[in-house]
Motif scaffolding. Structure first.
Motif, short mmCIF file in Angstrom:
data_model
loop_
_atom_site.label_atom_id
_atom_site.label_comp_id
_atom_site.label_asym_id
_atom_site.label_seq_id
_atom_site.Cartn_x
_atom_site.Cartn_y
_atom_site.Cartn_z
N ASP A 103 4.23 -8.62 -8.19
CA ASP A 103 5.18 -8.12 -9.18
C ASP A 103 6.61 -8.21 -8.65
N ASN A 104 7.53 -8.34 -9.57
CA ASN A 104 8.94 -8.44 -9.22
C ASN A 104 9.57 -7.05 -9.24
N SER A 105 9.71 -6.45 -8.09
CA SER A 105 10.33 -5.13 -8.02
C SER A 105 10.93 -4.95 -6.63
N GLN A 106 11.87 -4.03 -6.54
CA GLN A 106 12.49 -3.75 -5.25
C GLN A 106 11.48 -3.17 -4.27
N ASP A 107 10.55 -2.34 -4.78
CA ASP A 107 9.53 -1.77 -3.90
C ASP A 107 8.65 -2.85 -3.30
N THR A 108 8.27 -3.83 -4.11
CA THR A 108 7.45 -4.92 -3.59
C THR A 108 8.23 -5.77 -2.60
N ASP A 109 9.51 -6.01 -2.88
CA ASP A 109 10.35 -6.75 -1.93
C ASP A 109 10.40 -6.02 -0.59
N ASN A 110 10.53 -4.71 -0.65
CA ASN A 110 10.56 -3.92 0.60
C ASN A 110 9.22 -3.99 1.33
N ARG A 194 -0.27 0.42 -1.55
CA ARG A 194 -0.18 -0.34 -2.80
C ARG A 194 -1.46 -0.19 -3.63
N LEU A 195 -2.59 -0.15 -2.96
CA LEU A 195 -3.85 0.03 -3.67
C LEU A 195 -3.88 1.38 -4.38
N LEU A 196 -3.37 2.41 -3.73
CA LEU A 196 -3.33 3.74 -4.34
C LEU A 196 -2.43 3.77 -5.57
#
Length: 334
Positions: A103-110, A194-196
């Motif tokens: 997914d495209n998000s700042q959290d995923t980028d981090n 991430r799974l949670l």
């Protein structure tokens, strides 16, 4: 002498046509319909982004594009031991694995940054991985041969990866390295979190673009693209390049190659893009001015979308008024 324009727009015939009503396709995409109606259909042998770009440069069949070299500093003499990287999710599927985008998000980028930085520290004897943009990472392999079997990231998303995994075994040090990385990523605490949250784990890297720089058969080419990576690669090859917005303005005698990836990027991402707006934008930015160039007898246009046919539009073909009006609904993706 008329200039030639090659419009590479992968994904055009892969659009979810059920999302578009016939009225929109007929009324809002008149110039695209003009190309589809009047163009001469030429049997096509290049179906993937890599092969389309390779062919446009006049390179040998099967020769990949070493796009990683776009980010290698000129002062570095070692040529060919670099790869581009993107973090992905490999989803097990019976005896195979499917490559899925994150997914495209700042959290995923981090999360990606944390995992890749940990990989870089743990496997620092085998490789070095550094961030080179908000999209890409650059891997420098120190102890093994660089694989050149992997297609562009956009070409593999949503597809099975088993054939590439099998081919990887031909370079055992690389096969061992990427498997150890995947095991480390699978157990990483970031992925447990991430799974949670119900998010896909970041469990692999897709690496591509290896090999030394090729020598194009001609540099009488002008690339038009807004893709950061392709612009830098063209600079590395010494090929003139500009933003797509200038495709109809320049008349420098070069063979024009326009590479528009926004449809492919949208189809291969998890973004909620408005495809109608995207197509309307391309109609005004590309199809309309290019058809105008052909009508003015200044250009010959070849539309290439990785479809079974290319579409060659010439000033003469525009006089075939007996051809029936058609649109994208006449080209369902089978």
């Amino acid at each position: 002498m008329r200039e030639s324009v090659e419009l590479i727009i992968p994904g055009l015939f892969k659009l979810p046509l059920h999302e578009f009503d016939n009225t929109f396709l007929e009324r809002d995409l008149a110039s695209l319909n003009c190309i589809l109606r009047y163009a001469i259909r030429v049997k096509n042998k290049q179906f993937e982004l890599d092969s389309l770009l390779t062919h446009s440069l006049g390179l040998s069949e099967g020769q990949g594009l070493p796009l990683a070299q776009a980010f290698v500093e000129k002062s570095i003499s070692i040529d060919g031991d670099y790869l581009l990287c993107k973090a992905i999710h490999l989803k097990p599927d019976m005896r195979n694995a499917i490559v899925l985008p994150l997914d495209n998000s700042q959290d995923t980028d981090n999360d990606i940054s944390i995992i890749i930085n940990d990989l870089n520290e743990l496997f620092n004897l085998e490789c070095n991985i550094k961030s080179i943009s908000d999209k890409y990472w650059l891997m420098h392999l120190k102890q093994c041969k660089v694989p050149d079997i992997y297609p562009h990231y956009l070409s593999v998303i949503g597809r099975k990866a088993n054939q590439y995994m099998q081919q990887s075994k031909q370079i055992l040090p690389w096969y061992k390295l990427i498997n150890e990385m995947q095991m480390f990523m699978h157990a990483h605490e970031v992925n447990q979190g991430r799974l949670l949250k119900g998010l896909l784990p970041i469990n692999s890297l897709w690496c591509w673009g290896g090999g030394p720089l090729p020598e194009p058969r001609t540099k009488n080419i002008h690339w038009y693209t807004n893709d950061e990576l392709l612009r830098r690669f063209a600079d590395k090859l010494g090929i003139l390049n500009s933003d797509i917005e200038h495709i109809a303005d320049d008349h420098d005698g070069h063979h024009k190659v326009c590479i528009e990836l926004s449809i492919l990027e949208t189809l291969k991402s998890v973004r909620d893009e408005n495809l109608k707006l995207l197509l309307s934008h391309l109609e005004q930015q590309l199809f309309k001015p290019l058809v105008r160039l052909v009508k003015s007898r200044r250009s010959i246009l070849r539309l290439r979308a990785g479809y079974e046919y290319d579409f060659s539009l010439t000033p003469i073909s525009l006089y075939q008024f007996w051809r029936k009006t058609i649109n994208l609904h006449h080209f369902p993706d089978e």
